[in-house]
Write a protein that holds these residues in place. Structure first.
Motif, mmCIF file in Angstrom:
data_model
loop_
_atom_site.group_PDB
_atom_site.id
_atom_site.type_symbol
_atom_site.label_atom_id
_atom_site.label_comp_id
_atom_site.label_asym_id
_atom_site.label_seq_id
_atom_site.Cartn_x
_atom_site.Cartn_y
_atom_site.Cartn_z
ATOM 1 N N GLU A 34 0.828 -1.197 0.000
ATOM 2 C CA GLU A 34 0.000 0.000 0.000
ATOM 3 C C GLU A 34 0.868 1.255 0.000
ATOM 4 N N SER B 287 2.775 3.519 6.207
ATOM 5 C CA SER B 287 2.297 2.584 7.229
ATOM 6 C C SER B 287 3.096 1.293 7.115
ATOM 7 N N ASP C 156 3.152 -3.051 8.194
ATOM 8 C CA ASP C 156 2.451 -4.237 8.682
ATOM 9 C C ASP C 156 3.478 -5.313 8.988
ATOM 10 N N HIS D 133 -0.116 -3.449 12.806
ATOM 11 C CA HIS D 133 -0.177 -2.366 11.825
ATOM 12 C C HIS D 133 0.207 -1.059 12.495
ATOM 13 N N ALA E 24 0.433 2.912 11.965
ATOM 14 C CA ALA E 24 -0.183 3.903 11.087
ATOM 15 C C ALA E 24 0.849 4.857 10.489
ATOM 16 N N GLU E 25 0.491 5.398 9.336
ATOM 17 C CA GLU E 25 1.382 6.322 8.649
ATOM 18 C C GLU E 25 1.657 7.566 9.485
ATOM 19 N N LEU F 171 -6.994 -2.071 7.717
ATOM 20 C CA LEU F 171 -5.537 -1.982 7.776
ATOM 21 C C LEU F 171 -4.972 -1.425 6.474
ATOM 22 N N ARG F 172 -5.522 -1.902 5.362
ATOM 23 C CA ARG F 172 -5.024 -1.406 4.073
ATOM 24 C C ARG F 172 -5.334 0.077 3.896
ATOM 25 N N ASP G 31 -5.418 2.130 6.331
ATOM 26 C CA ASP G 31 -4.704 2.826 7.396
ATOM 27 C C ASP G 31 -5.654 3.595 8.306
#
Length: 367
Positions: A72, A76, A78, A110, A112-113, A338-339, A341
């Motif tokens: 992605e 972010s 994973d 995960h 986060a960005e 999750l994808r 974010d």
């Protein structure tokens, strides 16, 4: 002050500080990850070559090639975190291996960005999934299989097969892989000086030789491992019971690391960093102190109140009540979050047997 472990309903009495249990390894792998990375970060300036040599690595990127989910966009991360029940080497003290090592604890972490939040999704080891074709330890291809337990992938093809199966199941590309075994977990707890927990009633389990009175405890590595391996003293002893408790331990251990205060003590800092880097196996891209340090700093930025912990929504399998299957469309919604974010919406876990109050909630423990 010991963190309290809240109870739910009439179920097992550990407060949020209780800790998972299961026939095999049920330690809080994500807590171990947090401890490892935060300690490695604290050791950023010390003996890189020494600690780099401690870290075991697997070149997962080379093994899997390009047949993987798209990464992605954005920053972010994973990470697939596994707790192995291997009885090889120092782990022989925990008993004989029945079949190959398995991954009894599995979590997708995960980050986060925005670097301030994160989500931990536990995957019950008994979840029936599709396992893609994998190669075993001898390089022989093992055909794909349906309706096999998630942790069977690790037994069939080690970390590479575990990552391949996780990616096929989630549609999420795993940026990194971290594995901790029995002995590694125990050593890390001892190097930290123990972890403080609080129980609201006694917890005893003859199988794991655990005997704790109600109240506050500082657990050493051996007792902490016994605690997180215990299962028969809580609820129906299922993997779902274990995971609810495991999430509590994640926070307790992470808080312990943050409170450890070793930067001003060079000898203790060295010991902690040496233990932490020697306790894990990672993917090749993460297998250096510099990379672990960068990830440690990122973990250190995560605000505790924004660290979300959920269990993959599942229901008991109709054909085999000892197994669970992902609930749809809720499970897909978790991986979609999750994808994208974003935090996992609360409604996605409603009706899951992995949550307190699920439709098929295991019987309450009495006494």
């Amino acid at each position: 002050m010991a963190q309290q472990f809240p109870t739910w309903g009439p179920r097992p009495p550990l407060r949020r500080r209780r800790v998972g249990r299961r026939r095999r390894a049920a330690y809080a792998a994500t807590g171990a990850l947090l401890a490892l990375l935060l300690l490695a970060g604290a050791a950023a300036g010390a003996l890189y070559l020494r600690f780099d040599g401690n870290i075991s690595e697997i070149d997962i990127d080379a093994a899997l090639g390009t047949d993987r989910p798209e990464d992605e966009p954005g920053e972010s991360l994973d990470i697939l975190v596994l707790g192995s029940d291997s009885r090889e080497g120092e782990n022989e003290v925990y008993g004989r291996q029945q079949g190959g090592p398995r991954a009894d604890t599995a979590m997708v972490v995960h980050l986060a960005e925005d670097r301030r939040g994160g989500t931990v999704v536990s995957i019950p080891r008994d979840t029936l999934v599709h396992r893609p074709a994998c190669r075993d330890a001898d390089g022989e291809e093992v055909p794909a299989a349906d309706r096999v337990m998630f942790n069977e992938a690790f037994a069939v093809g080690g970390p590479v097969c575990a990552v391949k199966t996780a990616e096929a199941m989630t549609g999420v590309r795993m940026d990194h892989y971290v594995e901790v075994d029995f002995r590694g977990f125990e050593k890390m707890i001892d190097a930290l000086g123990g972890v403080e927990v609080s129980l609201d009633r006694p917890l005893r389990d003859p199988d794991s030789h655990l005997d704790l009175a109600a109240g506050d405890h500082r657990l050493d590595g051996e007792t902490a491992l016994a605690l997180v391996r215990t299962r028969k003293s809580l609820g129906d002893g299922s993997d779902l019971e274990r995971i609810q408790l495991q999430h509590s331990f994640i926070r307790a251990l992470a808080q312990e690391v943050r409170n450890v205060g070793v930067v001003g003590d060079p000898r203790r800092l060295y010991r902690l960093a040496d233990t932490a880097t020697g306790a894990v196996t990672t993917d090749s891209a993460l297998a250096s102190v510099s990379e672990l340090t960068a990830l440690a700093r990122r973990l250190g930025d995560v605000e505790p109140e924004r660290l979300q912990t959920v269990t993959l929504p599942v229901g008991y399998d109709r054909a085999d009540p000892n197994r669970v299957v992902p609930l749809e469309p809720q499970a897909t919604g978790v991986w979609d979050a999750l994808r994208a974010d974003v935090p996992v919406p609360e409604h996605l876990t409603e009706g899951s047997d992995a949550e307190p109050g699920g439709e098929a909630e295991p019987p309450a423990l009495s006494g």
